[in-house]
Motif scaffolding. Sequence first.
Motif, mmCIF file in Angstrom:
data_model
loop_
_atom_site.group_PDB
_atom_site.id
_atom_site.type_symbol
_atom_site.label_atom_id
_atom_site.label_comp_id
_atom_site.label_asym_id
_atom_site.label_seq_id
_atom_site.Cartn_x
_atom_site.Cartn_y
_atom_site.Cartn_z
ATOM 1 N N UNK A 83 -81.587 74.032 5.443
ATOM 2 C CA UNK A 83 -82.039 75.416 5.662
ATOM 3 C C UNK A 83 -80.859 76.325 5.989
ATOM 4 N N UNK A 84 -79.868 75.793 6.691
ATOM 5 C CA UNK A 84 -78.660 76.599 6.953
ATOM 6 C C UNK A 84 -78.005 77.030 5.641
ATOM 7 N N UNK A 85 -77.960 76.104 4.684
ATOM 8 C CA UNK A 85 -77.329 76.448 3.404
ATOM 9 C C UNK A 85 -78.216 77.450 2.662
ATOM 10 N N UNK A 86 -79.517 77.127 2.587
ATOM 11 C CA UNK A 86 -80.410 77.955 1.777
ATOM 12 C C UNK A 86 -80.646 79.333 2.394
ATOM 13 N N UNK A 87 -80.890 79.372 3.704
ATOM 14 C CA UNK A 87 -81.294 80.645 4.316
ATOM 15 C C UNK A 87 -80.128 81.406 4.928
ATOM 16 N N UNK A 88 -79.076 80.698 5.333
ATOM 17 C CA UNK A 88 -77.964 81.393 5.999
ATOM 18 C C UNK A 88 -76.703 81.386 5.140
ATOM 19 N N UNK A 89 -76.757 80.722 3.995
ATOM 20 C CA UNK A 89 -75.580 80.727 3.119
ATOM 21 C C UNK A 89 -74.368 80.063 3.741
ATOM 22 N N UNK A 90 -74.601 79.040 4.562
ATOM 23 C CA UNK A 90 -73.466 78.266 5.063
ATOM 24 C C UNK A 90 -73.028 77.350 3.920
ATOM 25 N N UNK A 91 -71.729 77.287 3.697
ATOM 26 C CA UNK A 91 -71.182 76.476 2.619
ATOM 27 C C UNK A 91 -71.517 74.985 2.873
ATOM 28 N N UNK A 92 -72.208 74.331 1.922
ATOM 29 C CA UNK A 92 -72.632 72.946 2.185
ATOM 30 C C UNK A 92 -71.476 71.976 2.376
ATOM 31 N N UNK A 93 -70.297 72.355 1.934
ATOM 32 C CA UNK A 93 -69.147 71.471 2.178
ATOM 33 C C UNK A 93 -68.677 71.574 3.622
ATOM 34 N N UNK A 94 -69.212 72.556 4.334
ATOM 35 C CA UNK A 94 -68.765 72.780 5.710
ATOM 36 C C UNK A 94 -69.865 72.543 6.730
ATOM 37 N N UNK A 95 -70.864 71.744 6.328
ATOM 38 C CA UNK A 95 -71.894 71.380 7.297
ATOM 39 C C UNK A 95 -71.792 69.884 7.570
ATOM 40 N N UNK A 96 -72.209 69.501 8.767
ATOM 41 C CA UNK A 96 -72.140 68.085 9.135
ATOM 42 C C UNK A 96 -73.385 67.680 9.941
ATOM 43 N N UNK A 97 -74.272 66.879 9.303
ATOM 44 C CA UNK A 97 -75.389 66.310 10.069
ATOM 45 C C UNK A 97 -74.893 65.109 10.875
ATOM 46 N N UNK A 98 -75.317 65.018 12.132
ATOM 47 C CA UNK A 98 -74.834 63.922 12.991
ATOM 48 C C UNK A 98 -75.987 63.267 13.735
ATOM 49 N N UNK A 99 -75.957 61.933 13.769
ATOM 50 C CA UNK A 99 -76.862 61.196 14.649
ATOM 51 C C UNK A 99 -76.014 60.460 15.678
ATOM 52 N N UNK A 100 -76.427 60.591 16.923
ATOM 53 C CA UNK A 100 -75.785 59.816 17.988
ATOM 54 C C UNK A 100 -76.730 58.660 18.285
ATOM 55 N N UNK A 101 -76.388 57.476 17.803
ATOM 56 C CA UNK A 101 -77.271 56.326 17.970
ATOM 57 C C UNK A 101 -76.908 55.605 19.265
#
Length: 605
Positions: free
Chosen positions: A207-225
């Motif tokens: 949604x950040x990419x689609x609605x806010x136009x954040x460059x997808x190469x500059x996003x990072x999903x993270x899980x802290x397991x």
Amino acid sequence: MWRSAARRSSLFRRLLSSSSSSYAPPAVYIVNKRGNDILNDPWYNKDTAFPMTERDRLGLRGLLPPRVTCFEEQYERFINSYRTLENNMQGEPDSTRVALAKWKDLNRLHSRNETLYYRVLIDNIEEFAPIVYTPTVGLVCENYSGLFRRSRGMYFTAKDKGEMMSMIYNWPADKVDMIVVTDGSRILGLGDLGVQGVGIPIGKLDLYVAAAGINPQKVLPVILDVGTNNEKLLEDKLYLGLRQPRLEGEEYLAIIDEFMEAVRARWPKAVVQFEDFQMKWAFETLERYRNRFCMFNDDIQGTAGVALAGLLGAVRAQGRPLHDFPNQKIVVVGAGSAGIGVLNKAKKATLKMGITEEGHNQFWVLDKDGLITKAREGLDPAVASFARGSGPNEIPDLHEGASLVEVVKKVKPHVLLGLSGVGGIFNEEVLKAMKESDSPRPAVFAMSNPTTKAECTPDDVFKHVGENAIFASGSPFSNVSLGNGKTGYANQANNMYLFPGIGLGALLSGARNISVGMLEAGAECLASYITDDEIKKGILFPPVSRHITAQVGAAVLRAAIAEDLAEGCDGVGPKELSTMSELETVDYVTQKMWYPVYHPLVSKK
Ligand SMILES: NC(=O)C1=CN([C@@H]2O[C@H](COP(=O)(O)OP(=O)(O)OC[C@H]3O[C@@H](n4cnc5c(N)ncnc54)[C@H](O)[C@@H]3O)[C@@H](O)[C@H]2O)C=CC1
Ligand SMILES: CC(=O)C(=O)O
Ligand SMILES: [Mg+2]
């Protein structure tokens, strides 16, 4: 006057044209790979759209079918095959199968060709948000270990203690702007899903990419397991996370601290969104990091802004002025991170309207043990100021632990708001009691996610509360036909209207941290976005779009400047940002949004 405005707008034009923006697309992409390595890289891959010159340049000749197709044709081909899938699945009784099949189709496109994927998502955001986000993302998280094919994002675990500072350099992108992180402990209303919760940061960042136009190469999903306390997962052969109970106390915090410091070391200007942490850690980590990092907690802070916009909308829908808000009786069901965030925000709005801390008297809060009163044993300090007392202002017989239906019958609230994670808890009896509300337009907000956890459906509300009711839910529902051409609007009250704009505004301002004032500016912008005519019809929220995100982002950016928190971004400093008018700020934010188009590729060697 005219001269200074002219000077300012020429400066603004120069800024737009000359800023070394990470968002303004570069003319060409320099690639250091060739042949199949390019086709296997979804960021560079154009499938059949590589022109012959590029095929020659990049060693692709012979690796693709001979006909070169254009982007539009590829787009149409995807949509057509998606529609075929939909048609083939019509009548399929298992809606889970249908939802997962659609998700897989989109996910396969993402894994192959990101440019096409994001264009499809942007152009069809209303149709595809329910697949990449709630409700389908909930199903994906529940089944993540079985669905896993290709890794997306980063996994930091309890076993990585002491390693994170170097691990963070394993991420291939030099620059990261936006991180969404979860520990998987409270995924939507589905509870502890351990490592499988990574689907949530992925969905939020889409949604950040689609609605806010954040460059997808500059996003990072993270899980802290840090482990899971979900016995079913611990026993599941397929489970991909650590098989150990969750870390607690200082051990837990040490992992989160180390992760945050690693982020700061590599990407000091990245914005970090905390998502779906169980309540105790949601509040604790927010307090721990809010003044030291550019971060926010979406469930506490994003949800609060959206809910407040809805609550104010409910006042307007009755034709009442906003300053009547403190007279609205609001029953909140769920006193967790989201519920308490909403209550604190709504109380603050009330205090701003002149009501004193001791004088506010409009909230009734229930949790799993019923109505919360001052008589509650071990009363949680976070909810203490909302606990009902026993004074003359109190409704008689509303005792500690009173049931929801008792509370609704006796309070006759203007608004019934659910953030309980309990599907169907606003049952027929409760909704029929809402019909006796003191409001001519009773409002029911069933905000829990995903759909199975919604406190009620819009059909139930318009049937049992009446056609005048206002309805909003966390996950999307269809509008309800009320007959005679009338529509009962099923609004979606979800933090997705705010978090993309909060992140974008924080990023473009280069804010040191995300202040209460910045969040309020975003929420106020959302609250004033809907017109009186729409509100009268029962429409409380706009569809999610780049337009609303740009407005919210600009409001957040301007608040950061006003509070002297902005350090600027991509060579545009706070001084230049502060010369922009409101309109220019919106234009600037819009201009900085990334948009998916194919760029010519040039080989490095
Ligand atoms: N629409 C939106 O934008 C958002 C929706 N949510 C949804 O809100 C729900 C709750 O989230 P959190 O507050 O973070 O969870 P939480 O676990 O912190 O809190 C849940 C609360 O509900 C209460 N509760 C449980 N059973 C109940 C019952 N039978 N009657 C009354 N209260 C009951 C619990 O005692 C607790 O106070 C989730 O389903 C989540 O998906 C959360 C954030 C944003
Ligand atoms: C929408 C959201 O953030 C949640 O349900 O947790
Ligand atoms: Mg959430």
